[in-house]
Design a protein around this motif. Structure first.
Motif, PDB file in Angstrom:
ATOM      1  N   VAL A  91       0.832  -1.206   0.000  1.00 40.21           N
ATOM      2  CA  VAL A  91       0.000   0.000   0.000  1.00 40.21           C
ATOM      3  C   VAL A  91       0.866   1.255   0.000  1.00 40.21           C
ATOM      4  CG1 VAL A  91      -1.705   1.304   1.319  1.00 40.21           C
ATOM      5  CG2 VAL A  91      -1.941  -1.169   1.096  1.00 40.21           C
ATOM      6  N   ILE A  92       1.940   1.243   0.787  1.00 35.82           N
ATOM      7  CA  ILE A  92       2.814   2.421   0.850  1.00 35.82           C
ATOM      8  C   ILE A  92       3.401   2.749  -0.516  1.00 35.82           C
ATOM      9  CG2 ILE A  92       5.011   3.282   1.771  1.00 35.82           C
ATOM     10  CD1 ILE A  92       4.381   1.830   4.375  1.00 35.82           C
ATOM     11  N   SER A  93       3.874   1.723  -1.222  1.00 35.30           N
ATOM     12  CA  SER A  93       4.501   1.956  -2.523  1.00 35.30           C
ATOM     13  C   SER A  93       3.489   2.270  -3.614  1.00 35.30           C
ATOM     14  CB  SER A  93       5.322   0.731  -2.928  1.00 35.30           C
ATOM     15  OG  SER A  93       4.494  -0.421  -3.029  1.00 35.30           O
ATOM     16  N   SER A  94       2.251   1.830  -3.433  1.00 37.85           N
ATOM     17  CA  SER A  94       1.242   2.040  -4.470  1.00 37.85           C
ATOM     18  C   SER A  94       0.441   3.312  -4.264  1.00 37.85           C
ATOM     19  CB  SER A  94       0.271   0.848  -4.510  1.00 37.85           C
ATOM     20  OG  SER A  94       0.964  -0.371  -4.735  1.00 37.85           O
ATOM     21  N   ALA A  95       0.522   3.900  -3.059  1.00 35.41           N
ATOM     22  CA  ALA A  95      -0.333   5.039  -2.737  1.00 35.41           C
ATOM     23  C   ALA A  95       0.000   6.280  -3.537  1.00 35.41           C
ATOM     24  CB  ALA A  95      -0.245   5.351  -1.241  1.00 35.41           C
ATOM     25  N   ASP A  96       1.274   6.431  -3.955  1.00 33.54           N
ATOM     26  CA  ASP A  96       1.634   7.654  -4.692  1.00 33.54           C
ATOM     27  C   ASP A  96       1.261   7.575  -6.166  1.00 33.54           C
ATOM     28  OD1 ASP A  96       3.427   5.824  -5.622  1.00 33.54           O
ATOM     29  OD2 ASP A  96       5.224   6.963  -5.107  1.00 33.54           O
ATOM     30  N   SER A 130       2.732   3.826 -10.135  1.00 34.46           N
ATOM     31  CA  SER A 130       2.441   2.715 -11.044  1.00 34.46           C
ATOM     32  C   SER A 130       1.011   2.761 -11.557  1.00 34.46           C
ATOM     33  CB  SER A 130       2.702   1.372 -10.332  1.00 34.46           C
ATOM     34  OG  SER A 130       4.048   1.262  -9.942  1.00 34.46           O
ATOM     35  N   GLY A 131       0.323   3.890 -11.315  1.00 32.89           N
ATOM     36  CA  GLY A 131      -1.037   4.037 -11.799  1.00 32.89           C
ATOM     37  C   GLY A 131      -2.064   3.463 -10.835  1.00 32.89           C
ATOM     38  N   PHE A 132      -3.348   3.644 -11.191  1.00 32.58           N
ATOM     39  CA  PHE A 132      -4.430   3.138 -10.353  1.00 32.58           C
ATOM     40  C   PHE A 132      -4.451   1.614 -10.313  1.00 32.58           C
ATOM     41  CE2 PHE A 132      -5.989   7.419 -11.234  1.00 32.58           C
ATOM     42  CZ  PHE A 132      -6.418   7.815  -9.974  1.00 32.58           C
ATOM     43  N   GLY A 133      -3.812   0.983 -11.296  1.00 35.03           N
ATOM     44  CA  GLY A 133      -3.757  -0.473 -11.292  1.00 35.03           C
ATOM     45  C   GLY A 133      -3.064  -1.025 -10.068  1.00 35.03           C
ATOM     46  N   ALA A 134      -2.096  -0.272  -9.526  1.00 39.31           N
ATOM     47  CA  ALA A 134      -1.384  -0.728  -8.336  1.00 39.31           C
ATOM     48  C   ALA A 134      -2.328  -0.790  -7.135  1.00 39.31           C
ATOM     49  CB  ALA A 134      -0.206   0.198  -8.052  1.00 39.31           C
ATOM     50  N   LEU A 135      -3.161   0.236  -6.966  1.00 39.63           N
ATOM     51  CA  LEU A 135      -4.117   0.224  -5.860  1.00 39.63           C
ATOM     52  C   LEU A 135      -5.152  -0.882  -6.051  1.00 39.63           C
ATOM     53  CD1 LEU A 135      -4.754   4.024  -5.210  1.00 39.63           C
ATOM     54  CD2 LEU A 135      -3.423   2.431  -3.826  1.00 39.63           C
ATOM     55  N   PHE A 136      -5.545  -1.123  -7.297  1.00 41.25           N
ATOM     56  CA  PHE A 136      -6.475  -2.214  -7.576  1.00 41.25           C
ATOM     57  C   PHE A 136      -5.865  -3.553  -7.161  1.00 41.25           C
ATOM     58  CE2 PHE A 136      -8.055  -5.540 -10.397  1.00 41.25           C
ATOM     59  CZ  PHE A 136      -9.423  -5.437 -10.203  1.00 41.25           C
ATOM     60  N   ARG A 137      -4.577  -3.739  -7.465  1.00 40.08           N
ATOM     61  CA  ARG A 137      -3.915  -4.991  -7.093  1.00 40.08           C
ATOM     62  C   ARG A 137      -3.772  -5.099  -5.578  1.00 40.08           C
ATOM     63  NH1 ARG A 137      -1.172  -3.411 -11.862  1.00 40.08           N
ATOM     64  NH2 ARG A 137      -1.364  -4.970 -13.531  1.00 40.08           N
ATOM     65  N   CYS A 138      -3.594  -3.971  -4.893  1.00 42.38           N
ATOM     66  CA  CYS A 138      -3.558  -4.004  -3.429  1.00 42.38           C
ATOM     67  C   CYS A 138      -4.907  -4.456  -2.864  1.00 42.38           C
ATOM     68  CB  CYS A 138      -3.199  -2.625  -2.881  1.00 42.38           C
ATOM     69  SG  CYS A 138      -1.473  -2.150  -3.083  1.00 42.38           S
ATOM     70  N   ALA A 139      -5.987  -3.927  -3.433  1.00 44.82           N
ATOM     71  CA  ALA A 139      -7.315  -4.339  -2.988  1.00 44.82           C
ATOM     72  C   ALA A 139      -7.542  -5.823  -3.249  1.00 44.82           C
ATOM     73  CB  ALA A 139      -8.380  -3.497  -3.702  1.00 44.82           C
ATOM     74  N   PHE A 189      10.377   0.260  -0.007  1.00 45.34           N
ATOM     75  CA  PHE A 189       8.982  -0.137  -0.214  1.00 45.34           C
ATOM     76  C   PHE A 189       8.635  -0.459  -1.656  1.00 45.34           C
ATOM     77  CE2 PHE A 189       9.033   2.819   3.445  1.00 45.34           C
ATOM     78  CZ  PHE A 189       8.684   1.906   4.433  1.00 45.34           C
ATOM     79  N   GLY A 190       9.557  -0.279  -2.597  1.00 40.55           N
ATOM     80  CA  GLY A 190       9.314  -0.677  -3.965  1.00 40.55           C
ATOM     81  C   GLY A 190       8.594   0.371  -4.794  1.00 40.55           C
ATOM     82  N   MET A 191       8.210  -0.043  -5.993  1.00 43.59           N
ATOM     83  CA  MET A 191       7.598   0.853  -6.976  1.00 43.59           C
ATOM     84  C   MET A 191       6.074   0.709  -7.028  1.00 43.59           C
ATOM     85  SD  MET A 191      10.441   2.115  -8.270  1.00 43.59           S
ATOM     86  CE  MET A 191       9.986   2.853  -9.836  1.00 43.59           C
ATOM     87  N   GLY A 192       5.509  -0.193  -6.251  1.00 44.46           N
ATOM     88  CA  GLY A 192       4.068  -0.437  -6.305  1.00 44.46           C
ATOM     89  C   GLY A 192       3.753  -1.719  -7.051  1.00 44.46           C
ATOM     90  N   ALA A 244      11.113  -9.663  -8.247  1.00 43.33           N
ATOM     91  CA  ALA A 244       9.808  -9.035  -8.464  1.00 43.33           C
ATOM     92  C   ALA A 244       9.304  -8.381  -7.185  1.00 43.33           C
ATOM     93  CB  ALA A 244       8.807 -10.072  -8.966  1.00 43.33           C
ATOM     94  N   VAL A 245       9.466  -9.067  -6.051  1.00 46.95           N
ATOM     95  CA  VAL A 245       9.057  -8.481  -4.770  1.00 46.95           C
ATOM     96  C   VAL A 245       9.920  -7.264  -4.447  1.00 46.95           C
ATOM     97  CG1 VAL A 245       8.950  -8.877  -2.280  1.00 46.95           C
ATOM     98  CG2 VAL A 245       8.113 -10.623  -3.853  1.00 46.95           C
ATOM     99  N   TYR A 246      11.225  -7.362  -4.675  1.00 47.39           N
ATOM    100  CA  TYR A 246      12.108  -6.212  -4.428  1.00 47.39           C
ATOM    101  C   TYR A 246      11.703  -5.022  -5.295  1.00 47.39           C
ATOM    102  CZ  TYR A 246      16.228  -3.242  -4.876  1.00 47.39           C
ATOM    103  OH  TYR A 246      17.073  -2.163  -4.943  1.00 47.39           O
ATOM    104  N   HIS A 247      11.358  -5.285  -6.559  1.00 42.94           N
ATOM    105  CA  HIS A 247      10.987  -4.208  -7.474  1.00 42.94           C
ATOM    106  C   HIS A 247       9.665  -3.561  -7.064  1.00 42.94           C
ATOM    107  CE1 HIS A 247      10.569  -1.912 -11.145  1.00 42.94           C
ATOM    108  NE2 HIS A 247       9.453  -2.547 -11.457  1.00 42.94           N
ATOM    109  N   GLU A 248       8.704  -4.348  -6.627  1.00 47.48           N
ATOM    110  CA  GLU A 248       7.367  -3.821  -6.364  1.00 47.48           C
ATOM    111  C   GLU A 248       7.107  -3.494  -4.903  1.00 47.48           C
ATOM    112  OE1 GLU A 248       5.120  -6.082 -10.087  1.00 47.48           O
ATOM    113  OE2 GLU A 248       4.528  -6.505  -8.023  1.00 47.48           O
TER     114      GLU A 248
END
Length: 417
Positions: free
Chosen positions: A86-91, A94-103, A298-301, A318-322
């Motif tokens: 969530v921290i990496s995806s909140a900004d 990586s687009g709204f797709g990152a928050l969708f993947r978090c959900a 925290f990665g790129m999202g 992949a985990v390190y990147h995201e």
């Protein structure tokens, strides 16, 4: 959520639990892959897979309205993995797709929490796992029978793909290897008969061979060796199988060495093979890319597990990147905790199945991504976690009260006292 000792009703999972597991499997099949016989729009596939996850959570909640859960270090660590995600995806880098993947990951983890109520160290979820993935393999076999050209396309070098649902050769190889390994262990543990097991193992072996998937094959062999090795001291059937397997490996290595080598190389040059089919170039570029301190931690999202438009094909990178170093530390803790608990458990069929799944995921993590997001690998590890749960002690039987002596109304007071 409530925790505590389970009643007899809690220990017997309803049939809905199997349906929930099947929906989770459907959700993790993915939406990209080979061209199918009937073209399926990616948006439609994503709607089906995401709808399956929502349905799985809803059904799991319906059968567990009291929110009874079993304590699970595995699901707890998956919950912690949501923090860097969530921290990496909140900004929205990586687009709204990152928050969708978090959900999606949150819903996936929530469903596992609800199902943990029925994790008791038994093989119930192993059977669900085998049935669901064998059904997926059945769709692959049907596609192969209906349209061999679509199932063995030149685009993938003649390797088997999903012609009805867009599945790649590594996916099919993974499902076949897991089904074969778990079924072999159930036979050794005398939880199924050899005839039923052959119906599952033989076609799965054929499909695995047609995928030419080296990672799945090595994961199957090494994972089974570790799992059966954990049973050797306590199971005569395991000792016999191990001896015959070693003898068969020696005979195959001597008599079919050239054929095995050709299958393993898949027509690739030695240089291409040693560079892991070009994966090392992507890995080197990913590690050399500049990152801020926040991105390192925290990665790129959450994304599609690619870098520069090419698949990463390594769970740790992949985990390190995201999800950064924080996410990598959580995933490492998951693997260490599961492996440590498995080693501390006494020899049993449940322990052997867990060792196989953990070993397979550890081997596959080197050339496949998936340990940091909702994926089949997290489902494999969830089954392992369900197998490693210490069975809850049955409540002590109630002591029947001594029958009270009935005294007639006309009896004197001395008899009443």
């Amino acid at each position: 959520m409530r925790t505590g000792p389970l009643s007899d009703t809690d220990r017997t999972p309803p049939k809905t639990v199997g349906a929930v597991w099947g929906l989770l499997v459907l959700n993790t099949l993915g939406s990209t892959g080979a061209k199918t016989i009937v073209p399926l729009p990616r948006s439609l596939i994503q709607m089906v897979t995401m709808g399956a996850l929502v349905a799985a959570f809803t059904l799991a909640l319906a059968v567990n309205l009291r929110l009874r859960v079993r304590p699970s270090a595995y699901v707890f660590l998956l919950t912690l993995l949501l923090v860097p995600s969530v921290i990496s995806s909140a900004d929205l880098g990586s687009g709204f797709g990152a928050l969708f993947r978090c959900a999606r990951l949150a819903l996936f983890v929530g469903t596992l929490w609800l199902l943990s109520r029925w994790w008791d160290g038994g093989v119930t979820f192993v059977r669900h796992h085998i049935r669901m993935y064998f059904a997926v393999l059945g769709s692959v076999a049907v596609g192969l029978a209906v349209s061999p050209g679509a199932a063995l396309p030149d685009l993938y070098g003649g390797r088997l793909v999903g012609a009805l649902w867009p599945l790649t050769p590594p996916q099919i190889g993974q499902y076949a290897a897991v089904v074969i390994g778990l079924t072999v262990l159930l036979v050794l543990g005398r939880r199924t008969d050899k005839g039923s097991a052959a119906v599952v193992i033989v076609p799965s072996l054929v499909l695995l061979a047609l995928t030419h998937t080296r990672t799945a094959t090595l994961g199957l062999l090494i994972g089974l060796a570790a799992a059966i090795g954990s049973l050797v001291l306590t199971s005569a059937a395991a000792r016999r199988f191990f001896a015959w397997a070693v003898l068969g490996a020696v005979v195959a290595g001597v008599g079919f060495a050239s054929a095995l080598r050709a299958w393993f190389l898949r027509g690739q040059s030695q240089e291409h093979f040693t560079s892991l089919t070009g994966r090392e170039k992507v890995w080197d570029a990913l590690l050399a890319a500049p990152r801020t301190t926040s991105e390192q931690l925290f990665g790129m999202g959450l994304g599609d597990k690619s870098f520069g438009g090419l698949p990463i094909d390594n769970s740790w990178l992949a985990v390190y990147h995201e999800q950064g170093l924080t996410g990598a530390a959580v995933v490492a803790a998951i693997m260490v905790v599961l492996a440590g608990v498995a080693l501390l458990r006494p020899p049993s069929l449940s322990r052997a199945c867990a060792i196989f799944l953990i070993g397979y995921c550890a081997i596959a993590s080197y050339t496949e991504a998936g340990l940091g997001d909702a994926s089949p690998y997290l489902l494999h590890l969830a089954v392992a976690a369900s197998l490693l749960v210490a069975p809850a002690a049955a409540p002590p039987p109630a002591t029947p009260e001594a029958p009270r002596r009935r005294v007639p109304r006309w009896a004197p007071r001395s008899e009443m006292t």
